[in-house]
Write a protein that holds these residues in place. Sequence first.
Motif, PDB file in Angstrom:
ATOM      1  N   UNK A  37       0.913  -1.258   0.138  1.00 36.03           N
ATOM      2  CA  UNK A  37       0.004   0.126  -0.060  1.00 36.03           C
ATOM      3  C   UNK A  37       0.805   1.182   0.151  1.00 36.03           C
ATOM      4  N   UNK A  38       1.938   1.146   0.624  1.00 35.59           N
ATOM      5  CA  UNK A  38       2.808   2.337   0.802  1.00 35.59           C
ATOM      6  C   UNK A  38       3.793   2.728  -0.330  1.00 35.59           C
ATOM      7  N   UNK A  39       4.857   1.717  -0.372  1.00 39.09           N
ATOM      8  CA  UNK A  39       5.675   1.811  -1.427  1.00 39.09           C
ATOM      9  C   UNK A  39       5.378   1.581  -2.595  1.00 39.09           C
ATOM     10  N   UNK A  40       4.168   1.023  -2.966  1.00 37.69           N
ATOM     11  CA  UNK A  40       3.643   0.831  -4.406  1.00 37.69           C
ATOM     12  C   UNK A  40       2.794   1.867  -5.035  1.00 37.69           C
ATOM     13  N   UNK A  41       2.393   2.886  -4.032  1.00 42.86           N
ATOM     14  CA  UNK A  41       1.581   4.086  -4.449  1.00 42.86           C
ATOM     15  C   UNK A  41       0.348   3.453  -5.048  1.00 42.86           C
ATOM     16  N   UNK A  44      -6.718   3.205  -4.448  1.00 41.31           N
ATOM     17  CA  UNK A  44      -8.007   2.277  -4.125  1.00 41.31           C
ATOM     18  C   UNK A  44      -9.087   2.836  -5.318  1.00 41.31           C
ATOM     19  N   UNK A  45      -8.836   3.862  -5.987  1.00 35.95           N
ATOM     20  CA  UNK A  45      -9.843   4.452  -7.180  1.00 35.95           C
ATOM     21  C   UNK A  45      -9.566   3.805  -8.492  1.00 35.95           C
ATOM     22  N   UNK A  46      -8.678   3.062  -8.642  1.00 38.57           N
ATOM     23  CA  UNK A  46      -8.380   2.657  -9.889  1.00 38.57           C
ATOM     24  C   UNK A  46      -8.574   1.158 -10.263  1.00 38.57           C
ATOM     25  N   UNK A  47      -9.571   0.636 -11.187  1.00 37.19           N
ATOM     26  CA  UNK A  47      -9.814  -0.679 -11.391  1.00 37.19           C
ATOM     27  C   UNK A  47      -8.393  -1.450 -11.382  1.00 37.19           C
ATOM     28  N   UNK A  48      -8.200  -2.242 -10.312  1.00 42.43           N
ATOM     29  CA  UNK A  48      -7.058  -3.224 -10.424  1.00 42.43           C
ATOM     30  C   UNK A  48      -6.661  -4.167 -11.476  1.00 42.43           C
ATOM     31  N   UNK A  49      -6.558  -3.782 -12.740  1.00 39.15           N
ATOM     32  CA  UNK A  49      -6.206  -4.610 -13.667  1.00 39.15           C
ATOM     33  C   UNK A  49      -4.870  -3.696 -14.388  1.00 39.15           C
ATOM     34  N   UNK A  50      -3.812  -4.731 -14.732  1.00 40.15           N
ATOM     35  CA  UNK A  50      -2.646  -4.171 -15.375  1.00 40.15           C
ATOM     36  C   UNK A  50      -2.861  -3.997 -16.798  1.00 40.15           C
ATOM     37  N   UNK A 110     -11.732   0.617   3.023  1.00 35.73           N
ATOM     38  CA  UNK A 110     -11.205   1.876   2.597  1.00 35.73           C
ATOM     39  C   UNK A 110      -9.864   1.749   1.747  1.00 35.73           C
ATOM     40  N   UNK A 111      -9.078   0.623   2.152  1.00 36.79           N
ATOM     41  CA  UNK A 111      -7.718   0.570   1.538  1.00 36.79           C
ATOM     42  C   UNK A 111      -7.686  -0.034   0.254  1.00 36.79           C
ATOM     43  N   UNK A 112      -8.677  -0.757   0.004  1.00 34.02           N
ATOM     44  CA  UNK A 112      -8.582  -1.363  -1.512  1.00 34.02           C
ATOM     45  C   UNK A 112      -9.569  -0.884  -2.203  1.00 34.02           C
ATOM     46  N   UNK A 113      -9.356  -1.259  -3.716  1.00 32.06           N
ATOM     47  CA  UNK A 113     -10.533  -0.963  -4.498  1.00 32.06           C
ATOM     48  C   UNK A 113     -11.793  -1.915  -4.288  1.00 32.06           C
ATOM     49  N   UNK A 114     -12.847  -1.457  -4.387  1.00 34.53           N
ATOM     50  CA  UNK A 114     -13.914  -2.369  -4.198  1.00 34.53           C
ATOM     51  C   UNK A 114     -15.213  -1.650  -5.336  1.00 34.53           C
ATOM     52  N   UNK A 115     -15.887  -2.680  -5.885  1.00 39.49           N
ATOM     53  CA  UNK A 115     -16.821  -2.188  -6.819  1.00 39.49           C
ATOM     54  C   UNK A 115     -17.988  -1.340  -6.084  1.00 39.49           C
ATOM     55  N   UNK A 116     -18.400  -0.394  -7.009  1.00 39.93           N
ATOM     56  CA  UNK A 116     -19.407   0.500  -6.302  1.00 39.93           C
ATOM     57  C   UNK A 116     -20.589  -0.169  -6.934  1.00 39.93           C
ATOM     58  N   UNK A 117     -21.000  -1.602  -6.273  1.00 35.61           N
ATOM     59  CA  UNK A 117     -22.284  -1.875  -6.438  1.00 35.61           C
ATOM     60  C   UNK A 117     -23.530  -1.130  -5.754  1.00 35.61           C
ATOM     61  N   UNK A 118     -24.706  -1.079  -6.308  1.00 35.12           N
ATOM     62  CA  UNK A 118     -25.801  -0.329  -5.708  1.00 35.12           C
ATOM     63  C   UNK A 118     -26.977  -1.176  -5.989  1.00 35.12           C
ATOM     64  N   UNK A 119     -27.938  -0.903  -5.209  1.00 30.91           N
ATOM     65  CA  UNK A 119     -29.111  -1.717  -5.126  1.00 30.91           C
ATOM     66  C   UNK A 119     -29.989  -0.540  -5.999  1.00 30.91           C
ATOM     67  N   UNK A 133     -22.491  -2.848   7.073  1.00 34.29           N
ATOM     68  CA  UNK A 133     -21.312  -2.703   8.003  1.00 34.29           C
ATOM     69  C   UNK A 133     -20.049  -2.939   7.313  1.00 34.29           C
ATOM     70  N   UNK A 134     -19.314  -1.990   7.584  1.00 34.21           N
ATOM     71  CA  UNK A 134     -17.845  -1.910   6.989  1.00 34.21           C
ATOM     72  C   UNK A 134     -17.008  -3.096   7.585  1.00 34.21           C
ATOM     73  N   UNK A 135     -17.148  -4.292   7.351  1.00 32.22           N
ATOM     74  CA  UNK A 135     -16.327  -5.359   7.830  1.00 32.22           C
ATOM     75  C   UNK A 135     -15.145  -5.513   7.136  1.00 32.22           C
ATOM     76  N   UNK A 136     -14.131  -6.117   7.797  1.00 32.00           N
ATOM     77  CA  UNK A 136     -12.794  -6.362   6.811  1.00 32.00           C
ATOM     78  C   UNK A 136     -13.021  -7.040   5.646  1.00 32.00           C
ATOM     79  N   UNK A 137     -11.849  -7.147   4.629  1.00 35.64           N
ATOM     80  CA  UNK A 137     -11.929  -8.013   3.792  1.00 35.64           C
ATOM     81  C   UNK A 137     -10.701  -8.921   3.827  1.00 35.64           C
ATOM     82  N   UNK A 138     -10.746 -10.044   3.047  1.00 34.63           N
ATOM     83  CA  UNK A 138      -9.675 -11.365   3.164  1.00 34.63           C
ATOM     84  C   UNK A 138      -8.961 -10.841   1.912  1.00 34.63           C
TER      85      UNK A 138
END
Length: 404
Positions: A37-41, A44-50, A110-119, A133-138
């Motif tokens: 997270x820190x050294x790699x810049x 979390x707003x960018x879709x995580x594909x290379x 809040x640390x990683x990218x997550x899909x902005x799914x809505x109902x 509830x903002x539970x942790x991710x694995x």
Amino acid sequence: MISIIKLLTLFIITVYCQSDDQKQEEAAIKKLRNNLFKNSSYDPMIVPVKNWSHTLNVHLSYNLIKIFDLDVNTNILTTEGWLLMSWTDQHLQWNPDDYDKISIIRVAPDEVFKPDFMLFNSVDVNTMKDNTIKTNMLLYSTGEIMWVPPVVLKSLCDVDLTNWPYDEQTCFLTFGSWTHDGLGINISDDCNISLEEYWPSGEWDILGTEVRRKDLYFTCCPEPYPEVSFFIKMRRKTTLYHYTVFLPVSTAVLLNLLMFWFAIHSNNRFLLSGLSLLLMTIILLYLGSRFGIGTDTIPFAIRYISRTILAIGLTLVWTTVAYNLLNMDIQVPDGIKRIVAPAEWIIKRSGGNMDSDTVNLTIDDQNVGYNNRQMKDKSLEIVITIIDRLVFVIFFIVIISMHL
């Protein structure tokens, strides 16, 4: 004594080794988090594909826990469940051998990218935001992320109350990305809805579930917009309504039928008919307040009760008219007298003797009515009694036909 000292020494060594291993693991996790997270810049707003030509595939499932309520006035379904989302973040991959064999860590949403799914069929745009509830991710070493947040959802549901309380309702929850098209974030085809953790509802039985995924296309944009809908088919439990609605309604109808077996000039007729009318009116008011005006369909039960009230009211009107006709000096034509003369036995079988109670306000009025009827020809009473039996048959047929 020596054995005790050996045991204590072994215990101290074990605790020290465990503490040392724990510190080593914590140091490896801190190092891993810094590199991720820190050294790699990492953003979390960018879709995580290379490769931007690739699509992020997201698996989405719903584990239904509880059906709280289906409000027929507002057409709102309130449910609680777990949203299971998983995807692969290509920017968050590592080799476990480089980090003390660590292959999984916990990260905050809040640390990683997550899909902005809505109902999409939510009744409140803040429903998912406020009730998720903002539970942790694995986060796994392969870059796979799994997130299972508990969420309370309020969704629109088109309620059809025609067959209430034997109605079946089909509601759905539709999810999709709010800002990304299908070329950026795609919903996989293996979505499902689970009832493994479902807690039975006091009012609804679940008949089945279904998942439908489709791509939407709009005239403005050539890209597909995927969405997935979780359908829930429910059937209302009717045991309570058998005691609160159907049993009182049946009692009121039987009381009004029983009214016809009393003489026309008996107080019991007015008492039973009035009681039936009052009971049916109370039930109708209760159902009216329960359903309100939030539905476009009128339940068959309310239609039946309304028509039954009308029928009971008409029989009460007939009883009043018949009673007053008996106290009037009306001459029956000779032709009608000859027709109804053989039917005098109807009077005896109906209990219509001259000693029955009347609805006169005073004893003097009752005596006057009694003396007047004694002096009158029995033909009028026979005619009215025959009509009364016909009214009974018509009322019975009307009640039965409304069940069909």
